[in-house]
Design a protein around this motif. Structure first.
Motif, PDB file in Angstrom:
ATOM      1  N   MET A   1    -126.414  78.483 -40.812  1.00  0.00           N
ATOM      2  CA  MET A   1    -126.864  77.661 -41.240  1.00  0.00           C
ATOM      3  C   MET A   1    -127.461  77.134 -42.655  1.00  0.00           C
ATOM      4  N   GLY A   2    -126.944  75.719 -42.689  1.00  0.00           N
ATOM      5  CA  GLY A   2    -127.483  74.786 -43.668  1.00  0.00           C
ATOM      6  C   GLY A   2    -126.774  75.662 -45.420  1.00  0.00           C
ATOM      7  N   GLY A   3    -125.622  76.693 -45.338  1.00  0.00           N
ATOM      8  CA  GLY A   3    -124.943  76.694 -46.884  1.00  0.00           C
ATOM      9  C   GLY A   3    -125.077  78.255 -46.513  1.00  0.00           C
ATOM     10  N   PRO A   4    -124.053  78.449 -47.852  1.00  0.00           N
ATOM     11  CA  PRO A   4    -124.525  79.899 -48.144  1.00  0.00           C
ATOM     12  C   PRO A   4    -125.463  81.028 -48.378  1.00  0.00           C
ATOM     13  N   TYR A   5    -126.822  80.028 -48.878  1.00  0.00           N
ATOM     14  CA  TYR A   5    -128.247  80.485 -49.903  1.00  0.00           C
ATOM     15  C   TYR A   5    -129.266  80.612 -48.130  1.00  0.00           C
ATOM     16  N   LYS A   6    -130.146  81.501 -48.139  1.00  0.00           N
ATOM     17  CA  LYS A   6    -131.176  81.684 -47.483  1.00  0.00           C
ATOM     18  C   LYS A   6    -131.799  79.968 -47.271  1.00  0.00           C
ATOM     19  N   HIS A   7    -132.520  79.711 -46.171  1.00  0.00           N
ATOM     20  CA  HIS A   7    -133.311  78.241 -46.273  1.00  0.00           C
ATOM     21  C   HIS A   7    -132.558  77.229 -47.465  1.00  0.00           C
ATOM     22  N   GLN A   8    -131.398  77.029 -46.981  1.00  0.00           N
ATOM     23  CA  GLN A   8    -130.893  76.327 -48.075  1.00  0.00           C
ATOM     24  C   GLN A   8    -131.151  74.991 -48.008  1.00  0.00           C
ATOM     25  N   ALA A   9    -130.792  74.717 -46.279  1.00  0.00           N
ATOM     26  CA  ALA A   9    -131.882  73.378 -45.738  1.00  0.00           C
ATOM     27  C   ALA A   9    -133.273  73.102 -46.342  1.00  0.00           C
ATOM     28  N   LEU A  10    -133.804  73.429 -46.247  1.00  0.00           N
ATOM     29  CA  LEU A  10    -135.221  73.504 -46.505  1.00  0.00           C
ATOM     30  C   LEU A  10    -134.855  73.426 -48.503  1.00  0.00           C
ATOM     31  N   THR A  11    -134.065  74.036 -48.800  1.00  0.00           N
ATOM     32  CA  THR A  11    -134.423  73.790 -50.911  1.00  0.00           C
ATOM     33  C   THR A  11    -133.597  72.492 -50.708  1.00  0.00           C
ATOM     34  N   ASP A  12    -132.446  72.116 -50.345  1.00  0.00           N
ATOM     35  CA  ASP A  12    -132.169  71.203 -50.480  1.00  0.00           C
ATOM     36  C   ASP A  12    -132.482  70.077 -50.643  1.00  0.00           C
ATOM     37  N   ARG A  13    -133.445  69.750 -49.052  1.00  0.00           N
ATOM     38  CA  ARG A  13    -134.481  68.690 -48.780  1.00  0.00           C
ATOM     39  C   ARG A  13    -135.316  69.222 -49.986  1.00  0.00           C
ATOM     40  N   SER A  14    -135.620  70.270 -50.071  1.00  0.00           N
ATOM     41  CA  SER A  14    -137.551  69.610 -51.626  1.00  0.00           C
ATOM     42  C   SER A  14    -137.027  70.012 -52.894  1.00  0.00           C
ATOM     43  N   LEU A  15    -135.431  69.782 -53.272  1.00  0.00           N
ATOM     44  CA  LEU A  15    -134.607  69.013 -54.187  1.00  0.00           C
ATOM     45  C   LEU A  15    -134.617  67.608 -54.779  1.00  0.00           C
ATOM     46  N   ARG A  16    -133.749  67.373 -53.034  1.00  0.00           N
ATOM     47  CA  ARG A  16    -133.356  65.390 -53.264  1.00  0.00           C
ATOM     48  C   ARG A  16    -135.255  65.367 -52.656  1.00  0.00           C
ATOM     49  N   ALA A  17    -135.915  65.972 -52.357  1.00  0.00           N
ATOM     50  CA  ALA A  17    -137.708  65.017 -52.912  1.00  0.00           C
ATOM     51  C   ALA A  17    -137.894  64.358 -53.825  1.00  0.00           C
ATOM     52  N   PHE A  18    -137.688  65.889 -55.153  1.00  0.00           N
ATOM     53  CA  PHE A  18    -138.102  65.958 -56.180  1.00  0.00           C
ATOM     54  C   PHE A  18    -137.340  64.770 -56.915  1.00  0.00           C
ATOM     55  N   ASP A  19    -135.600  64.754 -56.542  1.00  0.00           N
ATOM     56  CA  ASP A  19    -134.856  63.837 -57.201  1.00  0.00           C
ATOM     57  C   ASP A  19    -135.578  62.514 -56.681  1.00  0.00           C
ATOM     58  N   GLN A  20    -136.261  62.506 -55.909  1.00  0.00           N
ATOM     59  CA  GLN A  20    -136.868  60.902 -55.700  1.00  0.00           C
ATOM     60  C   GLN A  20    -138.353  60.714 -56.323  1.00  0.00           C
ATOM     61  N   VAL A  21    -139.115  61.950 -56.076  1.00  0.00           N
ATOM     62  CA  VAL A  21    -139.804  61.300 -57.239  1.00  0.00           C
ATOM     63  C   VAL A  21    -139.670  61.344 -58.412  1.00  0.00           C
ATOM     64  N   TYR A  22    -138.873  61.977 -58.844  1.00  0.00           N
ATOM     65  CA  TYR A  22    -138.385  61.943 -60.859  1.00  0.00           C
ATOM     66  C   TYR A  22    -137.889  60.492 -60.951  1.00  0.00           C
ATOM     67  N   ASN A  23    -136.740  60.201 -60.167  1.00  0.00           N
ATOM     68  CA  ASN A  23    -136.383  58.364 -60.372  1.00  0.00           C
ATOM     69  C   ASN A  23    -137.715  57.598 -59.723  1.00  0.00           C
ATOM     70  N   THR A  24    -138.699  57.990 -59.137  1.00  0.00           N
ATOM     71  CA  THR A  24    -139.622  56.674 -58.833  1.00  0.00           C
ATOM     72  C   THR A  24    -140.423  57.321 -60.272  1.00  0.00           C
ATOM     73  N   LEU A  25    -140.785  57.487 -61.225  1.00  0.00           N
ATOM     74  CA  LEU A  25    -141.972  58.229 -61.748  1.00  0.00           C
ATOM     75  C   LEU A  25    -142.022  58.713 -63.209  1.00  0.00           C
ATOM     76  N   GLY A  26    -139.890  58.972 -63.404  1.00  0.00           N
ATOM     77  CA  GLY A  26    -139.580  59.053 -65.159  1.00  0.00           C
ATOM     78  C   GLY A  26    -140.266  60.268 -65.350  1.00  0.00           C
ATOM     79  N   TYR A  27    -140.057  60.344 -66.503  1.00  0.00           N
ATOM     80  CA  TYR A  27    -140.791  61.945 -67.226  1.00  0.00           C
ATOM     81  C   TYR A  27    -142.356  61.722 -67.934  1.00  0.00           C
ATOM     82  N   GLY A  28    -143.104  62.238 -68.462  1.00  0.00           N
ATOM     83  CA  GLY A  28    -143.607  62.468 -68.855  1.00  0.00           C
ATOM     84  C   GLY A  28    -145.287  62.546 -68.587  1.00  0.00           C
ATOM     85  N   PHE A  29    -144.667  63.095 -67.194  1.00  0.00           N
ATOM     86  CA  PHE A  29    -146.569  62.840 -66.310  1.00  0.00           C
ATOM     87  C   PHE A  29    -146.402  64.350 -65.861  1.00  0.00           C
TER      88      PHE A  29
END
Length: 117
Positions: free
Chosen positions: A1-29
Motif C-alpha cells: 500500500m502506498g508504494g514500494p517502501y514500508k510506510h511510504q505514505a507516511l514518509t511521502d506526507r512527511s516530506l511534502r509537509a517539510f516542503d510546505q514548511v520550507y516554501n513558507t519559511l525559507g532557509y536560515g532558521f
C-alpha cells in the motif's frame, strides 16, 4: 500500500509537509524552528506526531542508551531534520544507525532541498 517502501505514505506526507514548511519559511532558521513548524504541519494533516520522542537504543538485546528523535510520526517513522543545504554522509549514517539500534524500520531525513528515506 502506498508504494514500494514500508510506510511510504507516511514518509511521502512527511516530506511534502517539510516542503510546505520550507516554501513558507525559507532557509536560515535553526532546526528547532523547522521542527516546530513541521510538527504543526503534520498535525494539521491529521497525523500523530511526537517531538523529541525518547527512543531506546538496543545492543545485544539490552537497552544501552536513549536518544530523542526529532519527530516520530504515527509511532512508525523517525523524521530527522538538518538545517543544512546538503546532507552529509554522517547525517545519513546517523539515521541508519538509529534504525539499526531501535525497533523502528523507517526513517526519513530532510534538509533544505533534498530528502532521503
Amino acid at each position: 500500500m502506498g508504494g514500494p517502501y514500508k510506510h511510504q505514505a507516511l514518509t511521502d506526507r512527511s516530506l511534502r509537509a517539510f516542503d510546505q514548511v520550507y516554501n513558507t519559511l525559507g532557509y536560515g532558521f535553526l532546526e528547532k524552528v523547522y521542527e516546530n513548524a513541521l510538527g504543526l504541519e503534520l498535525r494539521k494533516a491529521g497525523l500523530a506526531v511526537v517531538s523529541q520522542a525518547p527512543i531506546q537504543v538496543y545492543y545485544a538485546g539490552q537497552v544501552v542508551g536513549e536518544y530523542a528523535a526529532v519527530l516520530l510520526v504515527e509511532d512508525a517513522v523517525i523524521v530527522e531534520l538538518k538545517a543544512v543545504r546538503t546532507l552529509a554522509a554522517e547525517h545519513e549514517a546517523q539515521l541508519l544507525n538509529y534504525l539499526k539500534a531501535t525497533r523502528y524500520e523507517v526513517g526519513c531525513c530532510s534538509t533544505l532541498g533534498r530528502h532521503h528515506r
